[in-house]
Enzyme design. Structure first.
Site, PDB file in Angstrom:
ATOM      1  N   ASN A   1      34.127   0.045   9.054  1.00 56.73           N
ATOM      2  CA  ASN A   1      34.597  -0.389  10.364  1.00 56.73           C
ATOM      3  C   ASN A   1      33.460  -0.524  11.289  1.00 56.73           C
ATOM      4  OD1 ASN A   1      35.905  -0.859  12.694  1.00 56.73           O
ATOM      5  ND2 ASN A   1      36.800   1.349  12.817  1.00 56.73           N
TER       6      ASN A   1
ATOM      7  N   LYS B   1      33.476  -1.429  14.349  1.00 60.57           N
ATOM      8  CA  LYS B   1      33.836  -1.220  15.817  1.00 60.57           C
ATOM      9  C   LYS B   1      32.918  -2.559  16.653  1.00 60.57           C
ATOM     10  CE  LYS B   1      34.588   3.410  14.563  1.00 60.57           C
ATOM     11  NZ  LYS B   1      34.780   4.911  14.948  1.00 60.57           N
TER      12      LYS B   1
ATOM     13  N   HIS C   1      44.056   2.435  14.420  1.00 59.42           N
ATOM     14  CA  HIS C   1      42.764   3.155  14.561  1.00 59.42           C
ATOM     15  C   HIS C   1      42.787   4.239  15.600  1.00 59.42           C
ATOM     16  CE1 HIS C   1      38.590   4.473  15.295  1.00 59.42           C
ATOM     17  NE2 HIS C   1      38.604   4.221  13.833  1.00 59.42           N
TER      18      HIS C   1
ATOM     19  N   GLU D   1      40.857   4.839  17.905  1.00 65.63           N
ATOM     20  CA  GLU D   1      40.446   4.446  19.255  1.00 65.63           C
ATOM     21  C   GLU D   1      41.374   3.278  19.789  1.00 65.63           C
ATOM     22  OE1 GLU D   1      36.595   3.409  17.444  1.00 65.63           O
ATOM     23  OE2 GLU D   1      36.050   5.483  16.965  1.00 65.63           O
TER      24      GLU D   1
ATOM     25  N   GLU E   1      42.231   9.899   9.555  1.00 64.51           N
ATOM     26  CA  GLU E   1      41.103  10.085  10.201  1.00 64.51           C
ATOM     27  C   GLU E   1      41.357  11.191  11.334  1.00 64.51           C
ATOM     28  OE1 GLU E   1      38.374   6.442   9.861  1.00 64.51           O
ATOM     29  OE2 GLU E   1      39.766   6.014  11.319  1.00 64.51           O
TER      30      GLU E   1
ATOM     31  N   GLY F   1      32.979   9.676  14.695  1.00 63.94           N
ATOM     32  CA  GLY F   1      32.082   9.644  15.650  1.00 63.94           C
ATOM     33  C   GLY F   1      31.225  10.816  16.187  1.00 63.94           C
TER      34      GLY F   1
ATOM     35  N   SER G   1      33.088  10.653   9.878  1.00 62.65           N
ATOM     36  CA  SER G   1      31.710  11.140   9.841  1.00 62.65           C
ATOM     37  C   SER G   1      31.371  11.291   8.353  1.00 62.65           C
ATOM     38  CB  SER G   1      31.621  12.489  10.466  1.00 62.65           C
ATOM     39  OG  SER G   1      31.649  12.085  11.982  1.00 62.65           O
TER      40      SER G   1
HETATM   41  P1  PGA Z   1      32.611   7.431  11.836  1.00 57.19           P
HETATM   42  O1  PGA Z   1      34.064   6.609  12.314  1.00 57.19           O
HETATM   43  O2  PGA Z   1      32.594   7.196  10.372  1.00 57.19           O
HETATM   44  O3  PGA Z   1      31.703   6.828  12.876  1.00 57.19           O
HETATM   45  O4  PGA Z   1      33.166   8.968  12.237  1.00 57.19           O
HETATM   46  C1  PGA Z   1      35.058   6.401  11.293  1.00 57.19           C
HETATM   47  C2  PGA Z   1      36.018   5.588  11.812  1.00 57.19           C
HETATM   48  O5  PGA Z   1      36.341   5.544  12.774  1.00 57.19           O
HETATM   49  O6  PGA Z   1      36.748   4.644  11.202  1.00 57.19           O
END
Ligand code: PGA
Length: 253
Positions: free
Chosen positions: A9, A11, A96, A98, A168, A174, A214
């Site tokens: 992803n 983003k 997601h 976010e 997640e 993140g 992560s």
């Molecule tokens: P990350 O994000 O690997 O940077 O923690 C995962 C995601 O949001 O899909």
């Protein structure tokens, strides 16, 4: 049999040149290495057509990062399931964290989006997971249960089998924090049990449940080795071809 999947992803990252370079590098990697998983990318919507042009033989699945809950019409800025279908996209990320955090998305929205995606033959990757407060107060199992029920349990058995789920935990996205492989396994088994209770074990066993939060080259192999973890949805480490390919290799024995 359920699939092993590594999905990146992106983003809101990469300009068009960086996006094209990464797409070429990934294709090159895929052509030169045997992989034990499906590989997907979810670049910004602007680059989906470019990915489709490059991955003509569907070597790599192409996902949008979101999709409208409406079929078509006066919804400025939105992208519909029909549009994604028309360019030959594989599917869409839905819900997601976010999108939930910054755009007020709820599991009811997710439910409508998932239905629309399935109606167009797209694969929804439905994301859920608890916040830090919810985990600290011991509510994580209940939170994920509610999310899963609202977003998915109006689907038929035939429909839910086509959904990919990504657990997640919001506190691990993140942040560099990762749920331990055992913490992730606990929730993945929980989700699979919920589906088995509602739709039967055969259906539950066919659904790929990815872990996101992560995932890095250093921890991918151990995370993917858990029985109910069928791959990863990767953010930060999916932006760099070296890291992303090492994560893909987390599935190589
Ligand atoms: P990350 O994000 O690997 O940077 O923690 C995962 C995601 O949001 O899909």
């Amino acid at each position: 049999m359920r699939k092993n999947i590594v999905a990146g992803n992106w983003k809101m990252n990469k300009n068009v040149f960086e996006a094209q370079q990464f797409m070429f590098q990934l294709l090159d990697y895929k052509r030169n290495n045997a992989t034990n998983c499906e590989v997907y990318i979810a670049p910004p919507a602007l680059y989906l057509m470019m990915a489709k042009d490059l991955y003509k033989a569907n070597e790599i699945g192409i996902f949008s990062q979101d999709m409208s809950e409406h079929g078509s019409g006066a919804y400025t800025g939105e992208i519909s399931a029909g549009m994604l279908e028309s360019i030959g996209a594989t599917g869409a990320l839905i819900g997601h964290s976010e999108r939930r955090q910054y755009h007020g998305e709820t599991d009811s929205h997710c439910n409508r989006k998932i239905k629309l995606a399935l109606d167009k033959g797209l694969t929804p990757i439905y994301c859920n997971g608890e916040t830090l407060e919810q985990r600290k107060s011991g509510k994580h199992l209940e939170v994920v249960k509610n999310q899963t029920e609202v977003a998915l349990f109006t689907l038929s058995a035939a429909e839910i089998k086509k959904v990919v789920i990504a657990y997640e935990p919001v506190w691990a996205i993140g942040t560099g924090e990762t749920a331990s492989p055992d913490q992730a396994q606990e929730i993945h088994a929980h989700i699979r049990n919920l589906i088995a209770d509602k739709y039967g074990k055969d259906v539950a066993d066919e659904i790929s449940i990815l872990y996101g939060g992560s995932v890095k080259p250093e921890n991918a192999k151990e995370i993917f080795s858990k029985p109910d973890i069928d791959g990863g949805l990767i953010g930060g480490a999916a932006l760099n071809i070296v890291d992303f390919s090492k994560i893909i290799e987390g599935f190589n024995v």
